[in-house]
Design an enzyme around this catalytic site. Structure first.
Site, PDB file in Angstrom:
ATOM      1  N   SER A 176      61.783  52.525  45.721  1.00 23.45           N
ATOM      2  CA  SER A 176      62.157  53.667  44.894  1.00 23.45           C
ATOM      3  C   SER A 176      63.611  53.484  44.495  1.00 23.45           C
ATOM      4  O   SER A 176      64.461  53.163  45.328  1.00 23.45           O
ATOM      5  CB  SER A 176      61.953  54.971  45.658  1.00 23.45           C
ATOM      6  N   GLU A 177      63.892  53.674  43.215  1.00 18.66           N
ATOM      7  CA  GLU A 177      65.184  53.258  42.673  1.00 18.66           C
ATOM      8  C   GLU A 177      66.359  54.065  43.203  1.00 18.66           C
ATOM      9  O   GLU A 177      67.507  53.660  43.028  1.00 18.66           O
ATOM     10  CB  GLU A 177      65.161  53.268  41.136  1.00 18.66           C
TER      11      GLU A 177
END
Lengths: 217, 233, 217, 233
Positions: free
Chosen positions: C45-46
């Site tokens: 997840s960024e």
């Protein structure tokens, strides 16, 4: 005239409270020994440590804790380790307040040469080019003349450059000088050294204004 | 969890061939991939282009590859303390590209992070910038330097797990994290391969996504280049 | 015809052993539920986590552990946390193997529009522009037509672009399609959906070669 | 050790004036500098340009500054979930520059690391690259994006010490480390200020050199934006 420790002692006076300092190999390394005890300074080494302490006691060396000169070191409380990219972020980003390094030649426009002598084995620039291209506050520690007696403070560098127009101050065995747009400005004489001797040992233009005081160390 | 663990250094170095470009972590002899280097000597691959801050000493580190003339070109910032190096360089057998240390680190990081090139002030106005593109930003001059392109990156960490997560120790960290993921294949060797879930996710220096192969090195000599001590009082 | 879960189920078949995957908000998030158990996949997840697990049990939420949709999450053994710069190094450096995201429009040249409708409140692109500009393997998960019944698979995007020529595959409620240089190549029909229906719902050029099989989910 | 500790949030924010450019760490409401934001509300400074991935919600985070119309411009990647924001933006009171999230992170990092600009592929061919310099490297197009120039960076860490060293927790890390040292003055607030020498030098995420002022926040609400759970079996 100063010896190497004398040069280091004089440069130590330039280190101010709250400074992060990067010390080059040679005379600059000695500066750490003479910084006043009543100010807070942290030493950064470009191989990835901030908050260096003294050398370790015998038997306590750790191969994983060295400085940029590959010497075993210790760290002080509050120290940190980091990778090379972050280390040069500190340098390039001008978070390091003062860089002290040696030189083969300095020109009166602030150019510095300290990494290469054509025709001889070249070891490389290490972190010096990053340091001089980035630092706002660079002091050169060196002997005023080389082994042949030739001045190292020149109108123009003859050796390949490490950086352009970056040196601000030079402390030699003979004098403290500042780079100005009219040449090397003579700020202080070493104990027992005359202005005449400094003039004779300086190939670059020398700017002398009023009386030149003897340095206090 | 994607498993990066390989059996040994032999498996870790599969696919290394002549004329490849390889990155090596380490500063001086600190944090160098000792086992990978030893295996490269055994494999006898040659024509290598090595990206490494230093070139080892005569009988340790990359000096071992130099002794056997396996290296065609060194890309480094400082290459002293090595006789074989000096002889081969002066005779023209060895090609040497000297670049500023921060530029070396950042060209690795650029490759890792998908940046094609960076602008750095280091080397502007010197031989290093000759033939390179330069540019002014806010009155200061910068040199355009390109991301490295390497086949293998050999790094050495303190602890790691099968997911490829790495933790480094002290200044043995140096270029190692910046080289992870900066080559097609990153081979990490660790002093200790710990069980999955042992490493605190908060303290991992390099997430496993940047590492393709990991193994625990058989032995680490961890030689000290400049043993410097003060006397006990 | 597939519902949202059906689309997610079909996309899950594209996830291969050893893949690092970034899932966008909406249908893509559902994909995690349908990935085969016998393969190893890690979700990135960024906002700075690799190795995401399921949502936490009630009472075990941690405000300091969220995904890019700001939802509370858990981590699996082998997970790691990192800063935003390193997170996008993973994405930009093509270390993430597969990106799955939603779209408002996809053009037959691979252009994607999913962040802005002129005249309406624009929330922003978040990490979508970095993801689509960097990923080599992008799958779009969306309904074949919008709420007004207009095709979302177009000759050219009408909305402001998120990225150019980047989409490789599209999975909709009606079909699986691949971007080719002759238009959308129809690979599979959703259960109970005819090729005719897909043709009618597709504004862009549709490339149909031989018999189009019904997808297996 | 150089002491970065200040008494409280009042001292930490000394020098903040109208029309400054400020960076704020955090992703959504996670890892935001809650105490600095509360103090900015009290100080009633306005005309601020805020660089922050998000803009908070109506009654928390940067939303508190928006309520009082202290913000002139937002530079963000995603600004949903905020009615005051929407109203001010649509009425033209608030200027908004939307940029890709990775670009935001790297423009901070560039400022921290002394890079004037970077080349990123993000946004090429979109509105984001309009009027910007673009360039091809190896057949791929990139956009030139400049380092941020900010007066203050407000970051929030989990633990810190008087030397300014910081350790972050979980995904509350996000942009915080990248903003340290990316402004003239970096103010770090921590949940816990621990005695010097307590933090392992190996585990420090941001060395104190990047931080000018540090203090322990009085209270951390740490609000959760999207509480998502699964039922206990």
């Amino acid at each position: 005239m100063l010896d190497k420790n004398g040069i280091a002692k004089r440069i130590a006076q330039e280190v101010q409270d709250g400074f992060y300092v990067n010390l080059g190999i040679g005379i600059p390394t000695l500066v750490a020994n003479y910084v006043r005890n009543d100010i807070e300074v942290e030493f950064q080494s470009e191989n990835g440590v901030l908050g260096m302490g003294p050398f370790p006691f015998e038997g306590e060396e750790d191969a994983d804790v060295i400085n940029a000169g590959k010497q075993t070191i210790t760290t002080l409380p509050g120290a940190s380790f980091f990778d090379s990219a972050l280390s040069f972020s500190m340098i390039r980003g001008q978070h390091v307040d003062l860089t002290i390094l040696g030189a083969m030649e300095v020109a009166q426009n602030g150019d510095i040469a300290n990494w290469k002598i054509p025709g001889r084995m070249v070891k490389g620039m290490g972190g010096a080019m990053d340091l001089v291209a980035s630092a706002e506050n660079i002091i050169v520690a060196m002997m005023h003349t080389n082994k042949r007696g030739d001045s190292k403070l020149l109108k123009q560098c003859s050796l390949p450059l490490t950086g352009v127009g970056c040196v601000k101050k030079i402390v030699t065995n003979l004098a403290v000088l500042e780079v100005s747009n009219k040449g090397f400005k003579l700020l202080e004489r070493a104990p027992g050294v005359s202005v005449e001797e400094i003039i004779n040992a300086t190939e670059g233009d020398l700017l002398i204004e009023g009386e030149v005081l003897e340095m206090k160390i | 969890m994607i498993n990066k663990k390989v059996k040994n250094v032999q498996e870790a170095l599969q696919g290394v061939t002549n004329d490849m470009t390889c990155m090596f972590g380490g500063f001086g002899l600190s944090g160098i991939p000792e086992n990978a280097i030893a295996q490269l000597v055994k494999l006898d691959v040659n024509g290598l282009t090595c990206i490494s801050n230093n070139a080892g000493i005569d009988d340790f580190g990359l000096g071992l590859l130099l002794q056997k003339k396996q290296i065609k070109k060194m890309v480094s910032s400082y290459v002293g303390e090595n006789d074989a190096f000096e002889r081969q360089m002066l005779s023209g057998e060895l090609d040497v590209e000297l670049i500023p240390q921060g530029t070396l680190a950042e060209r690795c990081r650029a490759a890792q992070a998908g940046f094609p090139a960076i602008y750095t002030p280091a080397g502007y106005g010197t031989e290093v910038s000759e033939g390179k593109e330069t540019r002014e930003f806010d009155g200061k001059m910068y040199v355009l330097e390109y991301a490295f392109k390497a086949d293998f990156a050999f790094v050495k960490a303190w602890k790691g797990d099968a997911a490829g997560n790495l933790i480094f120790k002290g200044t043995a960290r140096n270029f190692n994290p910046n080289m992870c993921g900066a080559a097609k294949i990153t081979v990490a060797e660790v002093e200790e391969l710990v069980p999955l879930g042992t490493l605190d996710p908060n303290n991992i220096h390099i997430p496993g996504i940047f590492v393709q192969r990991i193994f625990q090195g058989d032995v680490y000599e961890k030689r000290i280049e400049q043993r410097t001590v003060r006397p006990k009082l």
